[in-house]
Design an enzyme around this catalytic site. Structure first.
Site, PDB file in Angstrom:
ATOM      1  N   PHE A 195     153.517  41.370  27.569  1.00 16.02           N
ATOM      2  CA  PHE A 195     154.211  40.670  26.749  1.00 16.02           C
ATOM      3  C   PHE A 195     155.460  40.150  27.368  1.00 16.02           C
ATOM      4  O   PHE A 195     156.534  39.703  26.784  1.00 16.02           O
ATOM      5  CB  PHE A 195     154.444  41.322  25.317  1.00 16.02           C
ATOM      6  CG  PHE A 195     153.468  41.385  24.242  1.00 16.02           C
ATOM      7  CD1 PHE A 195     152.206  40.648  24.521  1.00 16.02           C
ATOM      8  CD2 PHE A 195     153.391  41.982  23.156  1.00 16.02           C
ATOM      9  CE1 PHE A 195     151.181  40.827  23.751  1.00 16.02           C
ATOM     10  CE2 PHE A 195     152.405  42.089  22.127  1.00 16.02           C
ATOM     11  CZ  PHE A 195     151.177  41.452  22.483  1.00 16.02           C
ATOM     12  N   HIS A 228     139.387  45.461  32.929  1.00 19.04           N
ATOM     13  CA  HIS A 228     138.822  44.134  33.105  1.00 19.04           C
ATOM     14  C   HIS A 228     137.586  43.791  34.219  1.00 19.04           C
ATOM     15  O   HIS A 228     137.836  43.237  35.208  1.00 19.04           O
ATOM     16  CB  HIS A 228     139.912  42.970  33.492  1.00 19.04           C
ATOM     17  CG  HIS A 228     140.875  43.453  34.297  1.00 19.04           C
ATOM     18  ND1 HIS A 228     140.733  43.979  35.434  1.00 19.04           N
ATOM     19  CD2 HIS A 228     142.242  43.118  34.335  1.00 19.04           C
ATOM     20  CE1 HIS A 228     142.015  44.210  36.154  1.00 19.04           C
ATOM     21  NE2 HIS A 228     143.029  43.887  35.367  1.00 19.04           N
ATOM     22  N   ASP A 239     143.886  41.612  28.131  1.00 12.11           N
ATOM     23  CA  ASP A 239     144.525  41.093  29.068  1.00 12.11           C
ATOM     24  C   ASP A 239     145.469  39.712  28.951  1.00 12.11           C
ATOM     25  O   ASP A 239     145.657  38.941  29.731  1.00 12.11           O
ATOM     26  CB  ASP A 239     143.675  40.998  30.318  1.00 12.11           C
ATOM     27  CG  ASP A 239     144.668  40.763  31.626  1.00 12.11           C
ATOM     28  OD1 ASP A 239     145.699  41.174  31.760  1.00 12.11           O
ATOM     29  OD2 ASP A 239     143.847  40.449  32.583  1.00 12.11           O
ATOM     30  N   HIS A 269     143.777  48.333  37.982  1.00  4.97           N
ATOM     31  CA  HIS A 269     143.416  46.925  38.373  1.00  4.97           C
ATOM     32  C   HIS A 269     142.763  47.082  39.667  1.00  4.97           C
ATOM     33  O   HIS A 269     143.100  47.629  40.537  1.00  4.97           O
ATOM     34  CB  HIS A 269     144.618  45.939  38.396  1.00  4.97           C
ATOM     35  CG  HIS A 269     144.242  44.659  38.931  1.00  4.97           C
ATOM     36  ND1 HIS A 269     144.766  43.651  38.145  1.00  4.97           N
ATOM     37  CD2 HIS A 269     143.499  44.094  39.758  1.00  4.97           C
ATOM     38  CE1 HIS A 269     144.394  42.540  38.699  1.00  4.97           C
ATOM     39  NE2 HIS A 269     143.550  42.828  39.584  1.00  4.97           N
TER      40      HIS A 269
HETATM   41  O1  DOR Z   1     145.507  37.390  35.718  1.00  4.17           O
HETATM   42  C1  DOR Z   1     146.148  38.480  35.529  1.00  4.17           C
HETATM   43  N1  DOR Z   1     147.416  37.898  35.034  1.00  4.17           N
HETATM   44  N2  DOR Z   1     146.013  39.485  36.143  1.00  4.17           N
HETATM   45  C2  DOR Z   1     146.932  40.382  36.155  1.00  4.17           C
HETATM   46  O2  DOR Z   1     146.598  41.541  36.728  1.00  4.17           O
HETATM   47  C3  DOR Z   1     148.294  40.220  35.856  1.00  4.17           C
HETATM   48  C4  DOR Z   1     148.270  39.338  34.760  1.00  4.17           C
HETATM   49  C5  DOR Z   1     149.609  38.665  34.661  1.00  4.17           C
HETATM   50  O3  DOR Z   1     150.586  39.525  34.450  1.00  4.17           O
HETATM   51  O4  DOR Z   1     150.110  37.442  34.688  1.00  4.17           O
END
Ligand code: DOR
Length: 448
Positions: A63, A236, A314, A178
């Protein structure tokens, strides 16, 4: 607080689907039954056969607060979440500054109070040099410790082997990882850069952020967890290959014991595959990458077969301007909370999952896995976090979007279910087209 009686609903809970009524009193689920009569002063909602589910609990969102509020903030994204039937969220630490100690964690809880429309939890992040903060974490203040075992948005890679070992030995909460091996990705990236310069095609993303990178890193996380008997939740999962590494079976076994190693997948891996890069480009660039049609199908089957325990979003908003940059500068991540539940229910429409399975993976399982107190189920005495879902087609349009970045990878798609109403802590916060009332989200309590 006005009490509410919801009548003529189809309740879905703990593997059962049944017609009934539900009374909300003082913010809690008071009674579940049939033929319940309204009391004086009670608001009556006729569900007219719609599905009444526990509110979804999203164990993975970004967020962006503090520091990246030009992309999103707790107020805007929690509004999008409740419009999508998500009543609780757990937010990631790759903010600016990152959430690396108890003070940064407390700051996030303060920011959310009175501004979040959904209930909230915040992860502590691990780094190469905050092992003491990880070990000292009060397990009642965070759902878990997030470890970037692969570099992604934000500079939070943990690649010091001794530190990793220390985290798995000493974290007092579930460890959330991750998993993508950065050296493997870097080597592929160098090859593609040599060939294309900065203008690498979006469709190369799953070749650069390759399946081999995922498998290698997930194997490392599993071996560390087994060595130390740690509780590990791998986020994920994006490949069919990783599925063989996890135990098939219910999260809570018949004898009451719980899996110590669990897996999550995300809605975009179930709704998109390599064929979608041509149409959507960097809008669906994310880490790990969306991969092959066979992976997508295998992930859906793995949810149904209890190999994957949790479904999440995610949700990771970036501006469209950022997404339009060349590949090497376009950030990874997509906004998902507002349409994740209708998107998951497309799998029901297609006959691949049942509603009860969606509820299991997106509400019950995150509550159980993170020891969330009194949420995630339709149970008398629990907080009244509820979502009413109507089987009615809708097209996703840009004008409906409540997230700050103002776009969705689902724009133009037709879904066969819509969110007709959402309640958080007994208050109706969404009526199918409008947000209602104040931001009534509360901190999640972790019963440990
Ligand atoms: O695609 C992604 N966006 N993977 C992540 O691990 C972080 C996330 C982001 O914070 O933008």
């Amino acid at each position: 607080m006005s009490d509410t009686l919801i009548v003529n609903a189809v309740l879905v809970n703990e593997g059962r689907q049944f017609e009934g009524d539900l009374r909300i009193r003082n913010g809690r689920i008071d009674t579940i039954g049939s033929g319940l009569g309204a009391s004086a002063g009670e608001t009556v909602v006729d569900a007219a056969g719609a599905l009444l589910l526990p509110g979804m609990i999203d164990d993975q969102v970004h967020f962006r607060e503090p520091g990246l509020e030009y992309k999103a903030d707790i107020a805007s994204e929690s509004a999008a979440a409740v419009a999508g039937g998500l009543t609780s969220f757990m937010d990631m630490p790759n903010t600016s500054p990152p959430t690396l100690d108890a003070a940064a964690l407390a700051d996030k809880y303060r920011r959310a109070q009175g501004r979040s429309r959904a209930n909230f939890g915040f992860y502590l992040g691990a780094s190469n040099d905050n092992l003491d903060a990880v070990a000292a974490l009060d397990p009642r203040t965070a759902p878990g410790v997030k470890v970037f075992m692969g570099a992604s948005t934000g500079n939070m890679l943990v690649d010091d082997e001794q530190v990793l070992d220390g985290i798995f030995a000493r974290a007092p909460t579930p460890i959330i990882t991750h998993c993508e091996d950065t050296p493997t990705i870097d080597a592929r990236m160098a090859e593609f850069r040599q060939r294309y310069g900065d203008d690498i095609p979006a469709s190369a993303h799953p070749d650069i952020r390759s399946r081999e990178a995922c498998i290698k890193s997930t194997q490392l996380a599993l071996s560390l967890a087994r060595r130390h008997g740690a509780r590990l939740h791998v986020l994920h999962i994006s490949t069919a290959d990783e599925l063989a590494l996890f135990e098939a079976g219910p999260l809570v076994r018949a004898d009451g014991s719980r899996k110590r190693i669990t897996a999550e997948t995300c809605i975009h891996f179930l709704r998109f595959d390599r064929g979608d890069y041509a149409r959507l480009g960097h809008r669906i660039k994310c880490n790990p990458a969306i991969k092959e049609p066979q992976d997508r199908e295998a992930l859906v089957r793995a949810l149904a077969a209890d190999v994957i325990d949790v479904l999440a979003t995610d949700h990771a908003p970036h501006t469209l301007e950022e997404k339009q940059r060349p590949y090497t500068q376009a950030p990874s991540g997509l906004p998902l909370v507002q349409f994740a539940l209708p998107a998951a229910l497309e799998l029901v429409h297609e006959g691949k999952l049942t509603v009860a399975q969606v509820v299991q993976k997106f509400a019950h399982a995150p509550a159980q896995l993170f020891d969330v107190a009194e949420r995630g189920f339709l149970r008398e005495g629990h907080h009244a976090d509820l979502v009413l879902v109507r089987a009615q087609a809708q097209q996703v349009e840009q004008g409906q979007l409540l997230g700050k970045c103002g776009w969705s990878p689902f724009e133009g798609q037709t879904f066969h279910h819509r969110i007709a109403a959402t309640w958080v802590n007994g208050q109706q916060v969404w009526d199918g087209s409008r947000l209602l009332g104040e931001a009534v989200g509360q901190p999640l309590e972790f019963d440990r």
